[in-house]
Design a protein around this motif. Structure first.
Motif, PDB file in Angstrom:
ATOM      1  N   MET A   1      23.687  41.809  11.212  1.00 48.31           N
ATOM      2  CA  MET A   1      24.336  41.350  12.417  1.00 48.31           C
ATOM      3  C   MET A   1      26.001  41.286  12.078  1.00 48.31           C
ATOM      4  N   ASP A   2      26.518  41.559  10.810  1.00 53.48           N
ATOM      5  CA  ASP A   2      27.884  41.643  10.489  1.00 53.48           C
ATOM      6  C   ASP A   2      28.506  39.955  10.813  1.00 53.48           C
ATOM      7  N   LYS A   3      27.462  39.127  10.600  1.00 59.46           N
ATOM      8  CA  LYS A   3      28.080  37.840  10.679  1.00 59.46           C
ATOM      9  C   LYS A   3      28.320  37.204   9.292  1.00 59.46           C
ATOM     10  N   ALA A   4      27.823  37.638   8.169  1.00 49.64           N
ATOM     11  CA  ALA A   4      28.040  37.122   6.822  1.00 49.64           C
ATOM     12  C   ALA A   4      29.664  37.225   6.377  1.00 49.64           C
ATOM     13  N   HIS A   5      29.945  35.989   5.789  1.00 50.58           N
ATOM     14  CA  HIS A   5      31.440  36.192   5.075  1.00 50.58           C
ATOM     15  C   HIS A   5      31.141  35.596   3.346  1.00 50.58           C
ATOM     16  N   ARG A   6      31.647  36.339   2.757  1.00 48.70           N
ATOM     17  CA  ARG A   6      31.513  35.935   1.377  1.00 48.70           C
ATOM     18  C   ARG A   6      32.011  34.733   0.853  1.00 48.70           C
ATOM     19  N   ALA A   7      33.288  34.399   1.725  1.00 44.90           N
ATOM     20  CA  ALA A   7      34.025  33.021   1.456  1.00 44.90           C
ATOM     21  C   ALA A   7      33.258  31.680   2.019  1.00 44.90           C
ATOM     22  N   GLU A   8      32.126  31.956   2.859  1.00 45.33           N
ATOM     23  CA  GLU A   8      31.441  30.787   3.570  1.00 45.33           C
ATOM     24  C   GLU A   8      30.278  30.145   2.667  1.00 45.33           C
ATOM     25  N   ASN A   9      29.952  28.912   3.053  1.00 43.49           N
ATOM     26  CA  ASN A   9      28.853  28.381   2.607  1.00 43.49           C
ATOM     27  C   ASN A   9      27.627  28.030   3.513  1.00 43.49           C
ATOM     28  N   LEU A  10      26.672  28.910   3.668  1.00 40.96           N
ATOM     29  CA  LEU A  10      25.864  28.981   4.927  1.00 40.96           C
ATOM     30  C   LEU A  10      24.672  28.212   4.499  1.00 40.96           C
TER      31      LEU A  10
ATOM     32  N   MET B  10      22.997  18.570   2.267  1.00 41.67           N
ATOM     33  CA  MET B  10      24.245  19.032   2.322  1.00 41.67           C
ATOM     34  C   MET B  10      25.239  18.066   1.319  1.00 41.67           C
ATOM     35  N   ASP B  11      24.880  16.667   1.495  1.00 38.35           N
ATOM     36  CA  ASP B  11      25.518  15.837   0.494  1.00 38.35           C
ATOM     37  C   ASP B  11      25.287  16.064  -0.894  1.00 38.35           C
ATOM     38  N   PHE B  12      24.216  16.478  -1.125  1.00 41.81           N
ATOM     39  CA  PHE B  12      23.713  16.915  -2.648  1.00 41.81           C
ATOM     40  C   PHE B  12      24.741  18.197  -3.038  1.00 41.81           C
ATOM     41  N   TYR B  13      25.007  19.059  -2.055  1.00 42.01           N
ATOM     42  CA  TYR B  13      25.722  20.272  -2.558  1.00 42.01           C
ATOM     43  C   TYR B  13      26.980  19.629  -2.633  1.00 42.01           C
ATOM     44  N   ARG B  14      27.505  19.090  -1.682  1.00 42.64           N
ATOM     45  CA  ARG B  14      29.066  18.659  -1.861  1.00 42.64           C
ATOM     46  C   ARG B  14      29.355  17.742  -2.769  1.00 42.64           C
TER      47      ARG B  14
ATOM     48  N   GLY C 290      28.589  32.693  -0.622  1.00 44.11           N
ATOM     49  CA  GLY C 290      28.858  34.050  -0.471  1.00 44.11           C
ATOM     50  C   GLY C 290      27.446  34.399   0.190  1.00 44.11           C
ATOM     51  N   HIS C 291      26.799  35.392  -0.803  1.00 44.15           N
ATOM     52  CA  HIS C 291      25.551  36.152  -0.263  1.00 44.15           C
ATOM     53  C   HIS C 291      24.366  35.571  -0.968  1.00 44.15           C
TER      54      HIS C 291
ATOM     55  N   LYS D 143      33.829  21.358  -2.166  1.00 45.13           N
ATOM     56  CA  LYS D 143      33.402  22.425  -1.190  1.00 45.13           C
ATOM     57  C   LYS D 143      31.981  21.733  -0.484  1.00 45.13           C
ATOM     58  N   GLY D 144      31.895  21.973   0.767  1.00 46.14           N
ATOM     59  CA  GLY D 144      30.698  21.633   1.582  1.00 46.14           C
ATOM     60  C   GLY D 144      30.387  23.082   2.413  1.00 46.14           C
ATOM     61  N   VAL D 145      28.909  22.907   3.089  1.00 48.14           N
ATOM     62  CA  VAL D 145      28.500  23.702   3.952  1.00 48.14           C
ATOM     63  C   VAL D 145      29.749  24.037   5.279  1.00 48.14           C
ATOM     64  N   THR D 146      29.657  25.080   5.478  1.00 48.23           N
ATOM     65  CA  THR D 146      30.710  25.433   6.519  1.00 48.23           C
ATOM     66  C   THR D 146      30.154  26.344   7.930  1.00 48.23           C
ATOM     67  N   LYS D 147      28.608  26.546   7.708  1.00 53.33           N
ATOM     68  CA  LYS D 147      28.246  27.064   8.938  1.00 53.33           C
ATOM     69  C   LYS D 147      26.666  26.550   8.872  1.00 53.33           C
ATOM     70  N   ILE D 148      25.909  26.566   9.867  1.00 54.75           N
ATOM     71  CA  ILE D 148      24.425  26.583   9.826  1.00 54.75           C
ATOM     72  C   ILE D 148      23.922  27.539  10.733  1.00 54.75           C
ATOM     73  N   LEU D 149      22.947  28.301  10.005  1.00 49.27           N
ATOM     74  CA  LEU D 149      22.071  29.191  10.765  1.00 49.27           C
ATOM     75  C   LEU D 149      20.588  28.790  10.873  1.00 49.27           C
ATOM     76  N   LEU D 150      20.370  28.699  12.400  1.00 51.78           N
ATOM     77  CA  LEU D 150      19.087  28.004  12.838  1.00 51.78           C
ATOM     78  C   LEU D 150      18.225  29.073  13.244  1.00 51.78           C
ATOM     79  N   ASP D 151      16.963  28.892  12.849  1.00 49.51           N
ATOM     80  CA  ASP D 151      15.813  29.672  13.164  1.00 49.51           C
ATOM     81  C   ASP D 151      14.422  29.013  13.102  1.00 49.51           C
TER      82      ASP D 151
END
Length: 331
Positions: free
Chosen positions: A178-187, A258-262, A204-205, A270-278
Motif C-alpha cells: 500500500m506504499d505506507k511503509a517507511h524504513r525510519a518508522e517503528n511500527l 511498547m515500554d519494553f521496546y522503548r 524499518g521492514h 526510540k519508541g513506537v511511531t505508528k500502530i497498524l490495527l487489523d
C-alpha cells in the motif's frame, strides 16, 4: 525477511487456521491485489486451542466439508503458522560461520547457547549484519510437531502443503504494497481476533519482537451468523462490561510491549511511531478510537472497501491476513 517453510512452488490456495475459524482465499491478481474467492467456516470451541490441533478428527471432518464447498480439491496450499506457536528472537553467532553452515550450527547450539521454550524446532533465519565481532541473525522458530500437524492434516485430505508463513509478515506485506511503509518508522502491529491478540514491532521492514496472548471467548455469549460476503459475522450478546474489561487488558498488554521496546531494548532512545490495527473483532472501530486516545499515535487500518474481486464484492476485514498470505507467492 520471509519465514519460508516451503513444500512446493505453484500458485496456491491460502488457508488461515485459528482457534475459532478456518478462512480461505484465492488471489486473482497481484497489482493491484485482487482476491478471486474467499470463505470462512466457524470452529466450535476445543477443535484448535492455543494454535494447536486438539480434536484432529473433528477438524478433519470440517476441513473436508470446506474443501468440497470451496472447490479446492487437490490444490496446493499456503498456511499461516498459528501465532501461539511462533517465536522471533535476535541471536548472535561466530563471524566465521558460513551461510550454508548457519542452520547446522544453530541445531548444535540448541539447549546450550540458544534456548527455546520447546523441543525439536523448525526455523528460518534472516541476517541482520555484524556487530561486536559477531553475525547477528533474526531467528523465526516454531515447534515442528505442531506445524507438521497442520501440514499432515492437509496432506491427509489430498491437499498439497506448499509453504508456511507467520501473521506479522503477511500483514506487513499488504502494508508495504500500500506504499505506507517507511524504513525510519517503528511500527507496532496489533492483530485482534475474537480469541486472541498478536502484536509485533517492526524496525524499518524487519519484525524484531512478537507477543501473543489469548482472550476469553465464551461462544454462548456470541451470535455467529453467515454474512453475505461468505464470512462469519459475530454479534456479542453478553454483558458489555465484560468486553470493556477485555479491551482494557488488550491496551495494557500493548503498553507493556511498547515500554519494553522503548526502555529495555532501546534504552529510552526510540519508541513506537505508528500502530497498524487489523483483525476480525466486530468492535474493531471502537478499539481503533480508544487506541488513539490511549497512546496518541497514528493508527493505520487496511481500507477493506477498496479491496474487491471485480464483481462489487468487498473483501471482509477479517480476510486481510489471508490476502497478505496470498501475496507471499509473488515475493
Amino acid at each position: 525477511m520471509a519465514f519460508s517453510l516451503s513444500f512446493g512452488n505453484k500458485r496456491n490456495v491460502n488457508l488461515i487456521f485459528n482457534d475459532h475459524s478456518i478462512r480461505y482465499l484465492e488471489l486473482k491478481s497481484v497489482h493491484p491485489p485482487i482476491p478471486l474467492k474467499w470463505g470462512e467456516h466457524f470452529l466450535p470451541p476445543g477443535v484448535i486451542s492455543d494454535g494447536k490441533i486438539t480434536d484432529y478428527e473433528t477438524l478433519s471432518t470440517i476441513l473436508d466439508e470446506c474443501i468440497e464447498e470451496w472447490k479446492i480439491q487437490r490444490r496446493q496450499v499456503n498456511f499461516i503458522v498459528p501465532d501461539p506457536l511462533v517465536i522471533i528472537r535476535k541471536i548472535a553467532i561466530p563471524i566465521d560461520i558460513q551461510e550454508d553452515e548457519v542452520k547446522s550450527h544453530l541445531y548444535m547450539e540448541l539447549g546450550s547457547s540458544i534456548h527455546l521454550p520447546f523441543e525439536d524446532p523448525v526455523f528460518d533465519v534472516y541476517p541482520l549484519g555484524e556487530k561486536d565481532g559477531k553475525k547477528e541473525l533474526l531467528l523465526f522458530a516454531s515447534p515442528e510437531k505442531f506445524v507438521m500437524d497442520f501440514a499432515n492434516l492437509l496432506s491427509s485430505l489430498k491437499l498439497q502443503p506448499a509453504a508456511a508463513d507467520i501473521s506479522p509478515l503477511a500483514l506487513y506485506r499488504i502494508y508495504y504494497m500500500m506504499d505506507k511503509a517507511h524504513r525510519a518508522e517503528n511500527l507496532f502491529t496489533a492483530h485482534i481476533n475474537l480469541t486472541s491478540v498478536s502484536m509485533c514491532i517492526f524496525e524499518g521492514h524487519i519484525p524484531y519482537f512478537m507477543r501473543h496472548f489469548p482472550l476469553d471467548f465464551n461462544v454462548a455469549k456470541w451470535d455467529v451468523r453467515r454474512g453475505r460476503s461468505d464470512e462469519c459475522e459475530y454479534v456479542f450478546k453478553g454483558d458489555p462490561a465484560e468486553l470493556e474489561e477485555q479491551f482494557l487488558s488488550i491496551y495494557s498488554e500493548m503498553g507493556k510491549l511498547m515500554d519494553f521496546y522503548r526502555y529495555s531494548v532501546s534504552g529510552g532512545t526510540k519508541g513506537v511511531t505508528k500502530i497498524l490495527l487489523d483483525g476480525d473483532h466486530p468492535m474493531l472501530n471502537k478499539i481503533h478510537k480508544e487506541l488513539g486516545e490511549q497512546f496518541g499515535l497514528p493508527i493505520v487500518t487496511f481500507p477493506s472497501e477498496t479491496v474487491q474481486n471485480g464483481r462489487n464484492r468487498i473483501l471482509p476485514p477479517g480476510h486481510t491476513l489471508a490476502l497478505g498470505l496470498a501475496l507471499k507467492e509473488v515475493e
